[in-house]
Design a protein around this motif. Sequence first.
Motif, PDB file in Angstrom:
ATOM      1  N   GLY A  10       0.805  -1.290   0.162  1.00  0.00           N
ATOM      2  CA  GLY A  10       0.151  -0.005  -0.157  1.00  0.00           C
ATOM      3  C   GLY A  10       0.739   1.269  -0.057  1.00  0.00           C
ATOM      4  N   SER A  11       0.057   2.415   0.486  1.00  0.00           N
ATOM      5  CA  SER A  11       1.094   3.610   0.372  1.00  0.00           C
ATOM      6  C   SER A  11       1.057   4.166   1.932  1.00  0.00           C
ATOM      7  CB  SER A  11       0.159   4.646  -0.358  1.00  0.00           C
ATOM      8  OG  SER A  11      -0.031   4.255  -1.632  1.00  0.00           O
ATOM      9  N   HIS A  77       6.893 -12.960   6.723  1.00  0.00           N
ATOM     10  CA  HIS A  77       6.543 -11.431   6.967  1.00  0.00           C
ATOM     11  C   HIS A  77       7.736 -10.734   6.739  1.00  0.00           C
ATOM     12  CE1 HIS A  77       2.637 -12.855   8.994  1.00  0.00           C
ATOM     13  NE2 HIS A  77       3.543 -13.506   9.549  1.00  0.00           N
ATOM     14  N   LEU A  78       7.267  -9.646   6.335  1.00  0.00           N
ATOM     15  CA  LEU A  78       8.259  -8.621   6.330  1.00  0.00           C
ATOM     16  C   LEU A  78       7.984  -7.265   7.004  1.00  0.00           C
ATOM     17  CD1 LEU A  78      11.102  -7.809   5.267  1.00  0.00           C
ATOM     18  CD2 LEU A  78      10.201  -6.614   3.248  1.00  0.00           C
ATOM     19  N   GLN A  79       8.423  -6.928   8.070  1.00  0.00           N
ATOM     20  CA  GLN A  79       8.073  -5.867   8.735  1.00  0.00           C
ATOM     21  C   GLN A  79       9.132  -4.860   8.508  1.00  0.00           C
ATOM     22  OE1 GLN A  79       5.731  -5.187  11.160  1.00  0.00           O
ATOM     23  NE2 GLN A  79       6.249  -3.085  11.055  1.00  0.00           N
ATOM     24  N   MET A  80       8.534  -3.786   8.057  1.00  0.00           N
ATOM     25  CA  MET A  80       9.336  -2.532   7.405  1.00  0.00           C
ATOM     26  C   MET A  80       9.264  -1.232   8.158  1.00  0.00           C
ATOM     27  SD  MET A  80       8.816  -3.155   3.247  1.00  0.00           S
ATOM     28  CE  MET A  80       6.975  -2.783   3.376  1.00  0.00           C
ATOM     29  N   ASN A  81       9.975  -0.886   9.020  1.00  0.00           N
ATOM     30  CA  ASN A  81       9.979   0.395   9.690  1.00  0.00           C
ATOM     31  C   ASN A  81      10.742   1.470   8.887  1.00  0.00           C
ATOM     32  OD1 ASN A  81       8.196  -0.981  11.613  1.00  0.00           O
ATOM     33  ND2 ASN A  81      10.223  -1.699  12.687  1.00  0.00           N
ATOM     34  N   ASN A  82      10.620   2.783   9.563  1.00  0.00           N
ATOM     35  CA  ASN A  82      11.234   3.945   8.808  1.00  0.00           C
ATOM     36  C   ASN A  82      11.411   3.757   7.575  1.00  0.00           C
ATOM     37  OD1 ASN A  82      12.798   6.378   9.362  1.00  0.00           O
ATOM     38  ND2 ASN A  82      14.689   5.296   9.546  1.00  0.00           N
ATOM     39  N   LEU A  83      10.128   3.840   6.902  1.00  0.00           N
ATOM     40  CA  LEU A  83      10.427   3.731   5.609  1.00  0.00           C
ATOM     41  C   LEU A  83      10.722   4.879   4.936  1.00  0.00           C
ATOM     42  CD1 LEU A  83       7.062   1.495   4.938  1.00  0.00           C
ATOM     43  CD2 LEU A  83       9.504   0.967   3.849  1.00  0.00           C
ATOM     44  N   LYS A  84      11.378   4.816   3.539  1.00  0.00           N
ATOM     45  CA  LYS A  84      11.904   5.873   2.826  1.00  0.00           C
ATOM     46  C   LYS A  84      11.380   5.835   1.478  1.00  0.00           C
ATOM     47  CE  LYS A  84      16.413   5.518   5.428  1.00  0.00           C
ATOM     48  NZ  LYS A  84      17.876   5.197   5.361  1.00  0.00           N
ATOM     49  N   PRO A  85      11.333   7.057   0.847  1.00  0.00           N
ATOM     50  CA  PRO A  85      10.623   7.232  -0.637  1.00  0.00           C
ATOM     51  C   PRO A  85      11.511   6.091  -1.439  1.00  0.00           C
ATOM     52  CG  PRO A  85      10.849   9.153   0.559  1.00  0.00           C
ATOM     53  CD  PRO A  85      11.540   8.422   1.408  1.00  0.00           C
ATOM     54  N   GLU A  86      12.727   5.950  -1.060  1.00  0.00           N
ATOM     55  CA  GLU A  86      13.583   4.863  -1.741  1.00  0.00           C
ATOM     56  C   GLU A  86      13.361   3.513  -1.903  1.00  0.00           C
ATOM     57  OE1 GLU A  86      14.849   7.282  -0.042  1.00  0.00           O
ATOM     58  OE2 GLU A  86      16.691   6.808   0.959  1.00  0.00           O
ATOM     59  N   ASP A  87      12.450   3.132  -0.720  1.00  0.00           N
ATOM     60  CA  ASP A  87      11.912   1.876  -0.709  1.00  0.00           C
ATOM     61  C   ASP A  87      10.813   1.590  -1.414  1.00  0.00           C
ATOM     62  OD1 ASP A  87      12.475   2.317   2.893  1.00  0.00           O
ATOM     63  OD2 ASP A  87      13.839   0.970   1.619  1.00  0.00           O
ATOM     64  N   THR A  88      10.153   2.453  -2.272  1.00  0.00           N
ATOM     65  CA  THR A  88       9.180   2.469  -3.205  1.00  0.00           C
ATOM     66  C   THR A  88       9.432   1.394  -4.371  1.00  0.00           C
ATOM     67  OG1 THR A  88       8.210   4.491  -2.706  1.00  0.00           O
ATOM     68  CG2 THR A  88       7.651   3.524  -5.026  1.00  0.00           C
ATOM     69  N   GLN A 112       3.394 -13.076  -6.970  1.00  0.00           N
ATOM     70  CA  GLN A 112       2.945 -12.195  -8.008  1.00  0.00           C
ATOM     71  C   GLN A 112       3.201 -10.698  -7.525  1.00  0.00           C
ATOM     72  OE1 GLN A 112       0.960 -12.942  -5.331  1.00  0.00           O
ATOM     73  NE2 GLN A 112      -0.118 -11.082  -4.608  1.00  0.00           N
ATOM     74  N   GLY A 113       3.738 -10.207  -6.608  1.00  0.00           N
ATOM     75  CA  GLY A 113       4.016  -9.076  -5.973  1.00  0.00           C
ATOM     76  C   GLY A 113       3.206  -8.275  -5.445  1.00  0.00           C
ATOM     77  N   THR A 114       3.554  -7.293  -4.544  1.00  0.00           N
ATOM     78  CA  THR A 114       2.830  -6.108  -3.858  1.00  0.00           C
ATOM     79  C   THR A 114       3.447  -4.887  -3.959  1.00  0.00           C
ATOM     80  OG1 THR A 114       1.295  -5.643  -1.874  1.00  0.00           O
ATOM     81  CG2 THR A 114       3.461  -6.834  -1.612  1.00  0.00           C
ATOM     82  N   GLN A 115       2.650  -3.818  -4.228  1.00  0.00           N
ATOM     83  CA  GLN A 115       3.350  -2.630  -4.167  1.00  0.00           C
ATOM     84  C   GLN A 115       3.597  -1.964  -3.089  1.00  0.00           C
ATOM     85  OE1 GLN A 115       4.584  -1.070  -7.348  1.00  0.00           O
ATOM     86  NE2 GLN A 115       5.363   0.642  -5.917  1.00  0.00           N
ATOM     87  N   VAL A 116       4.400  -1.365  -2.738  1.00  0.00           N
ATOM     88  CA  VAL A 116       4.788  -0.613  -1.681  1.00  0.00           C
ATOM     89  C   VAL A 116       5.243   0.967  -2.280  1.00  0.00           C
ATOM     90  CG1 VAL A 116       6.131   0.114   0.394  1.00  0.00           C
ATOM     91  CG2 VAL A 116       5.528  -2.459  -0.096  1.00  0.00           C
ATOM     92  N   THR A 117       4.568   1.805  -1.885  1.00  0.00           N
ATOM     93  CA  THR A 117       4.659   3.310  -2.227  1.00  0.00           C
ATOM     94  C   THR A 117       4.989   3.985  -0.818  1.00  0.00           C
ATOM     95  OG1 THR A 117       3.556   2.978  -4.204  1.00  0.00           O
ATOM     96  CG2 THR A 117       3.947   5.240  -3.402  1.00  0.00           C
TER      97      THR A 117
END
Length: 120
Positions: A10-11, A77-88, A112-117
Motif C-alpha cells: 500500500g501507500s 512476513h516482512l516488517q518494514m519500519n522507518n520507510l523511505k521514498p527509496e523503498d518504493t 505475484q508481487g505487492t506494491q509499496v509506495t
Amino acid sequence: QGQLVESGGGSVQSGGSMRLSCAASGYTYNCMGWFRQAPGKEREGVARLDPDGSRSYSDSVYGRFTISKDSDKKTLHLQMNNLKPEDTAMYYCAAKRGYCGGTWGGFNYWGQGTQVTVSS
C-alpha cells in the motif's frame, strides 16, 4: 505445485511502517525471502531466512526491516519500519526448496508481487 501469495502492500508516508505477508503452499521451502524491484531498476534481494533462523538483509534495509516466519512455517512476513521514498518498489516473496546458501540466487518460486509506495 508451489504457490506464494503476498499481501499487505500500500501507500505510507516517509518514516512510517508497513508489514508484508506471504502465504506459502505446495511445498516445504527451506529458504524464503523478499525481493523488490523499482521502476527502471534491477530486482534486488531485501531479506532472506534460512530454516535455522539465520537472517540476511541488504545494506539498504539493515536495521529497518525484519523478516520472520510464523510458527506453522507457512507464512512469511516482512516488517518494514522507518520507510523511505527509496523503498518504493514492487515487493516479491520468493522461495526455494534448498537452503539459502549465503546467496540471493536460486529462488525458483515467486509470488505475484505487492506494491509499496512511500511518499515524502
